[in-house]
Design an enzyme around this catalytic site. Sequence first.
Site, PDB file in Angstrom:
ATOM      1  N   THR A  30       0.953  -1.226  -0.039  1.00  0.00           N
ATOM      2  CA  THR A  30       0.064  -0.035   0.101  1.00  0.00           C
ATOM      3  C   THR A  30       1.002   1.341   0.066  1.00  0.00           C
ATOM      4  O   THR A  30       1.721   1.117   0.585  1.00  0.00           O
ATOM      5  CB  THR A  30      -1.008  -0.070   1.222  1.00  0.00           C
TER       6      THR A  30
ATOM      7  N   LYS B  84       1.947  -3.845   6.104  1.00  0.00           N
ATOM      8  CA  LYS B  84       2.528  -3.938   4.712  1.00  0.00           C
ATOM      9  C   LYS B  84       3.918  -3.348   4.990  1.00  0.00           C
ATOM     10  O   LYS B  84       4.675  -3.633   4.080  1.00  0.00           O
ATOM     11  CB  LYS B  84       1.681  -3.080   4.153  1.00  0.00           C
TER      12      LYS B  84
ATOM     13  N   TYR C 179      -2.962  -1.346  10.357  1.00  0.00           N
ATOM     14  CA  TYR C 179      -3.194  -2.182   8.932  1.00  0.00           C
ATOM     15  C   TYR C 179      -1.970  -1.844   8.420  1.00  0.00           C
ATOM     16  O   TYR C 179      -1.101  -2.589   7.792  1.00  0.00           O
ATOM     17  CB  TYR C 179      -4.443  -1.930   8.193  1.00  0.00           C
TER      18      TYR C 179
END
Length: 383
Positions: free
Chosen positions: A141, A182, A178
């Site tokens: 991301t 990543k 979150y």
Amino acid sequence: MTVLLTGADGYVGWPTALRLADQLDERVVCVDNLGRREWVEQVGSVSAVPVDSPADRFAARENLSFVEGDLADRDVVAGLLDVHEPDTVLHLAAQPSAPYAGINGERALYTQRNNVSCALNLLHGLHEAGLDDTHFVETTTTGVYGAPGFPIPEGGAVMENDGERDHVPFPAMGGSWYHQTKAFDAGNMRLAAADFDLDVSDVRTAIVYGTRTPETDDTGLETRFDFDYYFGTVVNRFCAQAVAGYPITVYGKGEQRKPMVSLEDTVESLVRLTERGHAGESGTVDVYNQVTRPVAIVELAETIADVAAEYDIDAEVKHYENPRDEDESHKMEIDNDRFIDLVGGQHQTLEDGIHDVFGSLVDHRDRIEAHEDRFLPGVLVDE
């Protein structure tokens, strides 16, 4: 060629599976634990566009096969790699929602355990299975970059200290539990590339908008479309709000710019990367900023309102106090030359993508209106 596609039941995964099946001569092995369906149900919402069961979906193409499995389980991963020996692993599986991960400590821990375990199991699994020539591609991301006050490079950065300079990985500055998963994955991919001599591509995905690709236009092949606070991306959520006659909710001034990319450009770039393979030297990580352009939130809302008027929808843009701690004037400058070269230039503009969204959602107005209380955060169904 055999492709192992994880997260194949998801918003991006399903149209990617269809395009891979149509363009590749060999098998596409699709894996998913169907978690996205469960998580959206937990927050009391549904996909605005109804989607078929996995069994019906994956019967759409002869060279698609579906395996329901949990990649956080090492034995499941080892079995998949041993049986299928993929030439490419296209890893899209993750719990992808920052708001969901931020609900409480339980969901933050689940998100981090799940996401990091899945990627790490695949990376070690490839090495342990002797599949060091397999191209490992993961969609991470652009959120790992945070919101620095300078242009974001496509990959690493140059750091200087005490008169010495070196090229180093971009620091992990993700703003949610979150996004940090990543960042962990990016670090683990770099280690795996170096230690196992793996070819790795890190595709840093921006905010994805849209409902359609050419492959999903047929009845029964539509991809899911989430519009709730937890799983609906800002573009898709704003469009659903307009369709339901609900104010488009802009937090604060909305002048901060966010990186965006259409579903079509997202899918096309992943398929091209699968076909082309790793571009760099063996044992290195190629980084792609999967973004076409940053867009200010207020500009986005006003564009959606303008397009809504073409569908006889009177959409109101309303500003609310921003519950998030963020720089509302951040301009988000981000390099994307490598990505644009990969995808062959932008295929769908923001305005065209919004038209596609309205074209899909107006037929499901009742379904959205029945869940309009999910546009904003609230009590979970399972609590």
